[in-house]
Design a protein around this motif. Structure first.
Motif, PDB file in Angstrom:
ATOM      1  N   ASP A 138      17.188   0.275  21.904  1.00 46.35           N
ATOM      2  CA  ASP A 138      16.351   0.771  20.816  1.00 46.35           C
ATOM      3  C   ASP A 138      15.620  -0.392  20.156  1.00 46.35           C
ATOM      4  O   ASP A 138      16.005  -1.561  20.303  1.00 46.35           O
ATOM      5  N   TYR A 139      14.543  -0.051  19.445  1.00 45.79           N
ATOM      6  CA  TYR A 139      13.796  -1.002  18.621  1.00 45.79           C
ATOM      7  C   TYR A 139      13.616  -0.386  17.252  1.00 45.79           C
ATOM      8  O   TYR A 139      13.404   0.824  17.134  1.00 45.79           O
ATOM      9  N   GLY A 140      13.711  -1.202  16.206  1.00 43.07           N
ATOM     10  CA  GLY A 140      13.510  -0.689  14.859  1.00 43.07           C
ATOM     11  C   GLY A 140      13.040  -1.774  13.921  1.00 43.07           C
ATOM     12  O   GLY A 140      13.006  -2.962  14.269  1.00 43.07           O
ATOM     13  N   GLU A 141      12.652  -1.370  12.730  1.00 43.74           N
ATOM     14  CA  GLU A 141      12.236  -2.305  11.685  1.00 43.74           C
ATOM     15  C   GLU A 141      12.940  -1.918  10.396  1.00 43.74           C
ATOM     16  O   GLU A 141      12.848  -0.766   9.952  1.00 43.74           O
ATOM     17  N   GLN A 142      13.656  -2.867   9.819  1.00 42.82           N
ATOM     18  CA  GLN A 142      14.387  -2.628   8.591  1.00 42.82           C
ATOM     19  C   GLN A 142      13.586  -3.160   7.403  1.00 42.82           C
ATOM     20  O   GLN A 142      13.225  -4.329   7.358  1.00 42.82           O
ATOM     21  N   ARG A 143      13.297  -2.282   6.439  1.00 38.74           N
ATOM     22  CA  ARG A 143      12.554  -2.674   5.241  1.00 38.74           C
ATOM     23  C   ARG A 143      13.533  -2.825   4.077  1.00 38.74           C
ATOM     24  O   ARG A 143      14.294  -1.912   3.770  1.00 38.74           O
ATOM     25  N   PHE A 144      13.477  -3.997   3.434  1.00 35.13           N
ATOM     26  CA  PHE A 144      14.335  -4.272   2.297  1.00 35.13           C
ATOM     27  C   PHE A 144      13.592  -3.990   0.991  1.00 35.13           C
ATOM     28  O   PHE A 144      12.371  -3.782   0.973  1.00 35.13           O
ATOM     29  N   GLY A 145      14.332  -4.006  -0.106  1.00 38.44           N
ATOM     30  CA  GLY A 145      13.769  -3.650  -1.400  1.00 38.44           C
ATOM     31  C   GLY A 145      12.644  -4.546  -1.860  1.00 38.44           C
ATOM     32  O   GLY A 145      11.767  -4.110  -2.625  1.00 38.44           O
ATOM     33  N   ASP A 146      12.633  -5.816  -1.410  1.00 33.66           N
ATOM     34  CA  ASP A 146      11.562  -6.728  -1.822  1.00 33.66           C
ATOM     35  C   ASP A 146      10.325  -6.610  -0.947  1.00 33.66           C
ATOM     36  O   ASP A 146       9.388  -7.401  -1.079  1.00 33.66           O
ATOM     37  N   GLY A 147      10.314  -5.631  -0.055  1.00 31.96           N
ATOM     38  CA  GLY A 147       9.167  -5.435   0.820  1.00 31.96           C
ATOM     39  C   GLY A 147       9.258  -6.161   2.144  1.00 31.96           C
ATOM     40  O   GLY A 147       8.410  -5.969   3.020  1.00 31.96           O
ATOM     41  N   THR A 148      10.286  -6.987   2.320  1.00 31.37           N
ATOM     42  CA  THR A 148      10.458  -7.711   3.573  1.00 31.37           C
ATOM     43  C   THR A 148      10.774  -6.739   4.708  1.00 31.37           C
ATOM     44  O   THR A 148      11.578  -5.822   4.546  1.00 31.37           O
ATOM     45  N   VAL A 149      10.131  -6.954   5.836  1.00 33.99           N
ATOM     46  CA  VAL A 149      10.365  -6.124   7.019  1.00 33.99           C
ATOM     47  C   VAL A 149      10.947  -7.001   8.124  1.00 33.99           C
ATOM     48  O   VAL A 149      10.383  -8.041   8.466  1.00 33.99           O
ATOM     49  N   VAL A 150      12.080  -6.601   8.664  1.00 31.27           N
ATOM     50  CA  VAL A 150      12.754  -7.353   9.721  1.00 31.27           C
ATOM     51  C   VAL A 150      12.856  -6.479  10.970  1.00 31.27           C
ATOM     52  O   VAL A 150      13.511  -5.428  10.933  1.00 31.27           O
ATOM     53  N   PRO A 151      12.207  -6.877  12.056  1.00 35.09           N
ATOM     54  CA  PRO A 151      12.346  -6.105  13.299  1.00 35.09           C
ATOM     55  C   PRO A 151      13.665  -6.445  13.993  1.00 35.09           C
ATOM     56  O   PRO A 151      14.194  -7.552  13.836  1.00 35.09           O
ATOM     57  N   TYR A 152      14.162  -5.498  14.749  1.00 32.60           N
ATOM     58  CA  TYR A 152      15.421  -5.738  15.450  1.00 32.60           C
ATOM     59  C   TYR A 152      15.430  -4.975  16.770  1.00 32.60           C
ATOM     60  O   TYR A 152      14.743  -3.966  16.940  1.00 32.60           O
ATOM     61  N   LEU A 153      16.233  -5.480  17.681  1.00 27.26           N
ATOM     62  CA  LEU A 153      16.484  -4.826  18.957  1.00 27.26           C
ATOM     63  C   LEU A 153      17.950  -4.413  19.008  1.00 27.26           C
ATOM     64  O   LEU A 153      18.830  -5.177  18.608  1.00 27.26           O
ATOM     65  N   VAL A 154      18.197  -3.239  19.523  1.00 27.45           N
ATOM     66  CA  VAL A 154      19.563  -2.790  19.783  1.00 27.45           C
ATOM     67  C   VAL A 154      19.764  -2.874  21.286  1.00 27.45           C
ATOM     68  O   VAL A 154      18.987  -2.311  22.056  1.00 27.45           O
ATOM     69  N   MET A 155      20.784  -3.599  21.688  1.00 28.99           N
ATOM     70  CA  MET A 155      20.970  -3.849  23.114  1.00 28.99           C
ATOM     71  C   MET A 155      22.436  -3.776  23.521  1.00 28.99           C
ATOM     72  O   MET A 155      23.338  -3.680  22.679  1.00 28.99           O
ATOM     73  N   GLU A 156      22.611  -3.816  24.798  1.00 26.50           N
ATOM     74  CA  GLU A 156      23.938  -3.837  25.414  1.00 26.50           C
ATOM     75  C   GLU A 156      24.758  -4.999  24.865  1.00 26.50           C
ATOM     76  O   GLU A 156      24.283  -6.136  24.777  1.00 26.50           O
ATOM     77  N   LEU A 157      25.991  -4.728  24.473  1.00 22.26           N
ATOM     78  CA  LEU A 157      26.888  -5.774  24.003  1.00 22.26           C
ATOM     79  C   LEU A 157      27.589  -6.394  25.204  1.00 22.26           C
ATOM     80  O   LEU A 157      28.262  -5.698  25.973  1.00 22.26           O
ATOM     81  N   LEU A 158      27.410  -7.690  25.375  1.00 23.78           N
ATOM     82  CA  LEU A 158      27.951  -8.390  26.533  1.00 23.78           C
ATOM     83  C   LEU A 158      29.220  -9.148  26.178  1.00 23.78           C
ATOM     84  O   LEU A 158      29.317  -9.766  25.118  1.00 23.78           O
ATOM     85  N   ASP A 159      30.159  -9.108  27.073  1.00 24.87           N
ATOM     86  CA  ASP A 159      31.403  -9.856  26.929  1.00 24.87           C
ATOM     87  C   ASP A 159      31.388 -10.960  27.973  1.00 24.87           C
ATOM     88  O   ASP A 159      31.503 -10.697  29.172  1.00 24.87           O
ATOM     89  N   GLY A 160      31.189 -12.186  27.556  1.00 28.96           N
ATOM     90  CA  GLY A 160      31.124 -13.263  28.525  1.00 28.96           C
ATOM     91  C   GLY A 160      30.752 -14.579  27.892  1.00 28.96           C
ATOM     92  O   GLY A 160      30.870 -14.774  26.678  1.00 28.96           O
ATOM     93  N   ARG A 161      30.247 -15.476  28.740  1.00 32.73           N
ATOM     94  CA  ARG A 161      29.920 -16.829  28.319  1.00 32.73           C
ATOM     95  C   ARG A 161      28.536 -17.203  28.820  1.00 32.73           C
ATOM     96  O   ARG A 161      28.172 -16.894  29.961  1.00 32.73           O
ATOM     97  N   ASN A 162      27.781 -17.855  27.973  1.00 31.15           N
ATOM     98  CA  ASN A 162      26.452 -18.328  28.340  1.00 31.15           C
ATOM     99  C   ASN A 162      26.555 -19.377  29.446  1.00 31.15           C
ATOM    100  O   ASN A 162      27.423 -20.253  29.405  1.00 31.15           O
ATOM    101  N   LEU A 163      25.667 -19.303  30.450  1.00 27.91           N
ATOM    102  CA  LEU A 163      25.718 -20.257  31.558  1.00 27.91           C
ATOM    103  C   LEU A 163      25.482 -21.683  31.081  1.00 27.91           C
ATOM    104  O   LEU A 163      26.115 -22.622  31.578  1.00 27.91           O
ATOM    105  N   ALA A 164      24.593 -21.880  30.120  1.00 27.36           N
ATOM    106  CA  ALA A 164      24.337 -23.222  29.605  1.00 27.36           C
ATOM    107  C   ALA A 164      25.602 -23.805  28.985  1.00 27.36           C
ATOM    108  O   ALA A 164      25.917 -24.989  29.183  1.00 27.36           O
ATOM    109  N   ASP A 165      26.341 -22.987  28.243  1.00 28.99           N
ATOM    110  CA  ASP A 165      27.598 -23.464  27.659  1.00 28.99           C
ATOM    111  C   ASP A 165      28.599 -23.811  28.758  1.00 28.99           C
ATOM    112  O   ASP A 165      29.315 -24.815  28.665  1.00 28.99           O
ATOM    113  N   ARG A 166      28.655 -22.987  29.792  1.00 34.59           N
ATOM    114  CA  ARG A 166      29.586 -23.262  30.895  1.00 34.59           C
ATOM    115  C   ARG A 166      29.251 -24.572  31.588  1.00 34.59           C
ATOM    116  O   ARG A 166      30.159 -25.338  31.977  1.00 34.59           O
TER     117      ARG A 166
END
Length: 345
Positions: free
Chosen positions: A78-106
């Motif tokens: 999903d995609y959405g935009e959250q509007r706060f009381g001061d008028g600030t708009v923050v876009p966000y993505l809803v995505m699959e939650l991954l259980d693992g380790r970043n390759l760069a960290d490895r």
């Protein structure tokens, strides 16, 4: 404004806790109260006024990956935009939650065992091939955008993805997006996005996974330009037990000429065939009938390949390259049957 535990997005996604933070975004654990499942929410930390381009990038990431359903690409829900009381708009993505380790960290702990490196790169290549079939070029393939999970590698972050063959970004150097150490030489030009550039980055990723270092140790675009001006050579990865065909395939991905690089699906097929499910070396990997082995016919295992700019005028970071010295002629068959790129959808 930023997200916080207890915030409810779109009357559906309940924020639980922060699980990651980057330069311009945060990742939060959330619960989808409609489907009763845990998800990841990626939110920008900048406002629309401060960073309008990042808003566009977030929307582009959602559009680029929403239609991609592949086991080695992180699923966007999903995609959405959250509007706060001061008028600030923050876009966000809803995505699959991954259980693992970043390759760069490895990789901070050293290179992967070669069967693991080859299998991981095969999975990344398969995910990229799915994107390329839809005409989407990732443009930032690197270890930091690959997650190692119990079900295999997952390609992350299509935030700067673009359609193959589309008009390059406007402005002086505006096309220079991504990470210089994994950028193909042609990325220094203001040309249209091409899947072959993702294949180059995939080759650099596999090279680093095998050896612990990328083919070019550069941190900035100017350093990348200077490195390519020096016409560096890259020796085949020297790893005990690595099939010669796989070493040659890595170099084929790093060919200067994008038309000589294999397609992502060809890379996936060749690498997958080189390592069986047991994780042991495939005794058939030296058989010329095997997909990876055919690359060894034209790329000698002891011969480094040049990475010089192509001869003739071209531009890099807005400035012309001088004519490059003639490139050594590759042996016939080094990659003759590899197509240039997947056609856009």
């Amino acid at each position: 404004m930023t997200f916080a535990p207890g915030l409810l997005l779109h009357d559906r996604y309940a924020i639980v806790e922060q699980i990651g933070v980057g330069g311009m975004s945060e990742v939060w654990l959330a619960v989808d109260q409609v489907l009763d499942r845990r998800v990841a929410v990626k939110a920008l930390t900048a406002t629309l006024v401060e960073e309008p381009d990042l808003f566009a990038a977030t929307w582009r990431e959602a559009r680029a990956t929403a239609k991609l359903t592949h086991p080695h690409v992180t699923q966007i829900y999903d995609y959405g935009e959250q509007r706060f009381g001061d008028g600030t708009v923050v876009p966000y993505l809803v995505m699959e939650l991954l259980d693992g380790r970043n390759l760069a960290d490895r990789l901070t702990a050293g290179p992967l065992p070669w069967p693991d490196a080859v299998r991981t790169a095969a999975q990344v290549a398969a995910g990229l091939a799915a994107a390329h079939r839809m005409g989407v070029v990732h443009r930032d393939v690197k270890p930091g955008n690959v997650m190692l999970t119990p079900t295999g590698a997952k390609v992350l972050d299509f935030g700067i993805a673009a359609l193959a063959g589309s008009r390059p970004d406007e402005g002086d150097g505006g096309w220079l997006v991504g990470t210089p150490a994994y950028a193909a030489p042609e990325r220094l030009d203001a040309g249209p996005p091409d899947p072959a550039a993702d294949v180059y980055a995939l080759g650099a990723l596999l090279y680093e996974a095998l050896t612990g270092r990328p083919p070019l140790a550069v941190a900035t675009w100017d350093e990348a330009e200077q490195a390519h001006r020096r016409s560096p050579s890259v020796a085949p990865p020297s790893v005990p037990g690595l099939p010669s065909g796989v070493a040659a395939l890595v170099l084929a991905c790093l060919f200067l000429d994008p038309d000589r690089r294999p397609r992502a699906q060809e890379v996936a097929d060749a690498l997958e065939a080189a390592v069986p499910a047991t994780g042991q070396a495939d005794p058939r990997s030296g058989d010329p009938r095997r997909p990876a082995a055919r690359y060894a016919r034209g790329v000698a295992s002891a011969a480094p390949i040049p990475m010089a700019p192509p001869s003739g005028p071209r531009t890099s970071v807005g400035r012309p390259f001088p004519p490059a010295p003639p490139r050594p002629r590759e042996a016939p068959g080094s990659n003759a049957d590899a197509a240039a790129s997947a056609p856009p959808s």
